[in-house]
Each structure stands twice: as structure tokens, then as C-alpha cells.
Design a protein around this motif. Structure first.
Motif, mmCIF file in Angstrom:
data_model
loop_
_atom_site.group_PDB
_atom_site.id
_atom_site.type_symbol
_atom_site.label_atom_id
_atom_site.label_comp_id
_atom_site.label_asym_id
_atom_site.label_seq_id
_atom_site.Cartn_x
_atom_site.Cartn_y
_atom_site.Cartn_z
ATOM 1 N N LEU A 1 -3.970 19.309 -4.230
ATOM 2 C CA LEU A 1 -4.569 19.168 -2.902
ATOM 3 C C LEU A 1 -4.257 17.938 -2.342
ATOM 4 N N LYS A 2 -4.625 16.862 -3.235
ATOM 5 C CA LYS A 2 -4.287 15.314 -2.711
ATOM 6 C C LYS A 2 -2.851 15.000 -2.704
ATOM 7 N N ALA A 3 -1.987 15.652 -3.583
ATOM 8 C CA ALA A 3 -0.395 15.563 -3.327
ATOM 9 C C ALA A 3 -0.068 16.183 -2.220
ATOM 10 N N LEU A 4 -0.579 17.215 -1.863
ATOM 11 C CA LEU A 4 -0.143 18.207 -0.760
ATOM 12 C C LEU A 4 -0.608 17.204 0.513
ATOM 13 N N HIS A 5 -1.586 16.653 0.650
ATOM 14 C CA HIS A 5 -2.095 15.980 1.794
ATOM 15 C C HIS A 5 -2.367 14.384 1.420
ATOM 16 N N SER A 6 -1.341 13.953 1.271
ATOM 17 C CA SER A 6 -1.533 12.350 1.004
ATOM 18 C C SER A 6 -2.082 11.419 2.002
ATOM 19 N N GLU A 7 -1.962 11.899 3.392
ATOM 20 C CA GLU A 7 -2.356 11.224 4.415
ATOM 21 C C GLU A 7 -4.115 11.168 4.413
ATOM 22 N N GLY A 8 -4.805 11.739 3.652
ATOM 23 C CA GLY A 8 -6.359 11.649 3.685
ATOM 24 C C GLY A 8 -6.865 13.030 3.940
ATOM 25 N N GLU B 1 4.180 5.339 -5.498
ATOM 26 C CA GLU B 1 4.029 5.412 -6.951
ATOM 27 C C GLU B 1 3.227 6.659 -7.460
ATOM 28 N N GLU B 2 2.018 6.564 -6.655
ATOM 29 C CA GLU B 2 0.950 7.829 -7.033
ATOM 30 C C GLU B 2 1.410 9.059 -6.765
ATOM 31 N N GLN B 3 2.209 9.230 -5.570
ATOM 32 C CA GLN B 3 2.702 10.691 -5.299
ATOM 33 C C GLN B 3 3.926 10.829 -6.171
ATOM 34 N N LYS B 4 4.788 9.904 -6.749
ATOM 35 C CA LYS B 4 5.691 10.112 -7.744
ATOM 36 C C LYS B 4 5.055 10.669 -9.113
ATOM 37 N N LYS B 5 3.856 10.047 -9.524
ATOM 38 C CA LYS B 5 3.141 10.441 -10.631
ATOM 39 C C LYS B 5 2.757 11.933 -10.513
ATOM 40 N N GLN B 6 2.170 12.273 -9.383
ATOM 41 C CA GLN B 6 1.648 13.557 -9.289
ATOM 42 C C GLN B 6 2.899 14.530 -9.020
ATOM 43 N N ALA C 1 0.913 -1.339 -0.070
ATOM 44 C CA ALA C 1 0.084 0.113 -0.261
ATOM 45 C C ALA C 1 0.780 1.348 -0.139
ATOM 46 N N GLN C 2 1.936 1.271 0.913
ATOM 47 C CA GLN C 2 2.964 2.358 0.760
ATOM 48 C C GLN C 2 3.538 2.568 -0.589
ATOM 49 N N ILE C 3 4.043 1.454 -1.144
ATOM 50 C CA ILE C 3 4.486 1.509 -2.631
ATOM 51 C C ILE C 3 3.775 2.123 -3.521
#
Length: 282
Positions: free
Chosen positions: A193-200, A118-123, A112-114
Motif C-alpha cells: 500500500l505504501k508503494a502504491l501511495h508514496s505521496e503519503g 530509492e525506497e520505491q525502487k527497493k519496494q 529527499a526525492q532520491i
């Protein structure tokens, strides 16, 4: 005379017969005594044989019982040992299963972290591309989408502001609060905004946009350029004017990009999003 003679003859014959009878009786008595003694001897011998046989049988039975007791003890010990081995095997299996479950849970968390990374990397790659494209078209720290520059005051040193103060900051920088009147703008803003706050999601992560309800026209929403709201991207149940004075709009990092807006009191301190026209590309 004749009678006397008969008596005498009878007496003589009787005497001889008596002797023979006595002799026979004596012999018969001796034979009987001998027979009795033989019977007694045989009885005594038979009794000894029986007692000896009985003693042998008892000894054999006792020996067999001892063997059976010893075998029972051995089987009991074997059963106890096997039960102990079985219990230990079950305990070891339980420990192994618990370890497997822990490792699986850890593996799932790592996966899940990976996936999140990966999603954060794309963003981030998208943001880097946007920053590269914004060079010379937007001020430093601003991002360009098509012909519009956007500013997100993400630094922890920048204090949250109410809607009016946030708009004043945008105007000071030559822009205004963001107008989100297309799906492309909505998708871009929520993605940032989702990239800035990936914790939810959290209501603390809201960013003011340039949409406000006019006091004299309760229920109608207008952008900062004066245009009336067309398509809205409200969360479920919003706008609800919960406190009776929720007249300003903020966008949030929601999972569903089509449902990210919430009405809030205009004095509520939040971050904000500025926009202004990008300079012509060289």
C-alpha cells in the motif's frame, strides 16, 4: 644812587639770562617737536607693521580654514563612498545568502526525492521478485507470499466498492477478502500500500480486508473464515465506531506498519485486497 645801580645791574643780568632761557626753550621745543614727530612716525610704522602682520595672520588662517574645509569635504565624500560600498556589500551578501538558502533547500528536496525513489525502487524490486515467484502459482496480476496469492485492484479503471461488493469480487475470482492474522502478512500488505501511495497517508487510500463486526455480537470482530480476531493492527483511537455503524475494516499506507487499520461504514467506497491459496510450485 646805589639802589638805582643795583636795579640796573640786575636788569642787565636778567635780560641776558632771559635770552639764553628763551634760546634754550626754543631748542627744547624743536627737540620736543622732533621727538614727537619721530614718535608719530614710529607709531605709524608700528601700526603699519601690525596691520601687515594682522593681514598676514588672517590670510594664513583663512588659507588653513579653506584647507580644512576641503579636507572635510573630501572625507565626507570618502565616507559616503565607503558607506555606499558597505551597503552594496551587505545587499550582495544578503542576495548570496538567499541564493545559498534556496540551493540548500533545493538540495534537501532532491536528496529527499532520491531517498524516496530509492525506497520505491527497493519496494518495486521486492514486488518484481514476488511477481517472478508468483508465476504459474497465481493468476496474472496476483502476487504470492509463501503459499497465498494476493490481488490489489490498483487500476484507475476499477471503481471503488463497499465491503460486501468488494468481497463478492474476490469470491468471483476464486478467493475472499484478505485475512491478516500474522505480522508477516501485515508487513507485506502495508508495504504494498505504501508503494502504491508514496505521496503519503489519506483516508481515500484505504483497502478493505476480510474483518467485520458481527451485528448480533457488537464489539467482536471476525474474519471472513469465521475466526475471531486475535492481534489487531489498529490506528490510535480505533476502532471507535464514529458514525455508529462502522462495522468493516480497511488497511491504510501508514508509516507505522503496526497501526494501519481503521473501522469504516461498510458501504463506504474503497479499494480492496483479495487472497486465495497459491497452486503448488512446479
Amino acid at each position: 644812587m646805589d639802589n638805582m645801580q643795583k636795579v640796573s645791574l640786575f636788569t642787565v643780568r636778567g635780560y641776558g639770562s632771559s635770552r639764553r632761557y628763551q634760546l634754550a626753550t626754543g631748542v627744547l621745543g624743536l627737540l620736543s617737536a622732533a621727538l614727537l614727530m619721530a614718535v608719530i612716525a614710529m607709531a605709524t610704522q608700528m601700526n603699519g607693521v601690525c596691520e601687515s602682520q594682522s593681514s598676514l595672520n588672517i590670510t594664513a588662517v583663512q588659507s588653513e580654514l579653506k584647507l580644512l574645509r576641503d579636507e572635510r569635504v573630501r572625507l565626507t565624500e570618502s565616507r559616503t563612498s565607503l558607506q555606499h560600498d558597505y551597503d552594496k556589500a551587505r545587499a550582495d551578501r544578503s542576495l548570496l545568502q538567499a541564493q545559498v538558502d534556496r540551493e540548500k533547500a533545493m538540495s534537501d528536496r532532491l536528496l529527499a526525492q532520491i531517498k524516496t525513489l530509492e525506497e520505491q525502487k527497493k519496494q518495486e524490486n521486492v514486488r518484481v521478485l514476488q511477481l517472478v515467484r508468483s508465476c504459474e502459482r497465481c493468476p496474472p496480476g496476483w502476487e504470492v507470499v509463501n503459499d497465498t496469492c494476493y490481488y490489489f485492484p490498483i487500476s484507475s479503471g476499477i471503481q471503488r466498492k463497499g465491503w460486501d461488493d468488494a468481497r463478492a469480487d474476490c469470491i468471483r475470482q476464486g478467493g475472499d477478502l484478505a485475512i491478516v492474522d500474522t505480522l508477516q502478512k501485515q508487513t507485506f500488505i502495508v508495504g504494498v500500500l505504501k508503494a502504491l501511495h508514496s505521496e503519503g497517508f489519506s483516508y481515500r487510500y484505504g483497502f478493505w480486508i476480510g474483518l467485520k463486526r458481527k451485528d448480533e455480537e457488537q464489539g467482536t470482530w471476525h474474519w471472513t473464515n469465521g475466526s475471531l480476531l486475535g492481534t489487531g493492527y489498529w490506528m490510535d483511537g480505533e476502532p471507535n465506531d464514529d458514525y455508529g455503524y462502522e462495522d468493516c475494516t480497511a488497511s491504510y499506507p501508514t508509516v507505522n506498519i503496526l497501526k494501519s487499520w481503521n473501522d469504516a461504514p461498510c458501504r463506504h467506497p474503497l479499494k480492496w485486497i483479495c487472497e486465495k491459496e497459491a497452486t503448488a510450485a512446479s
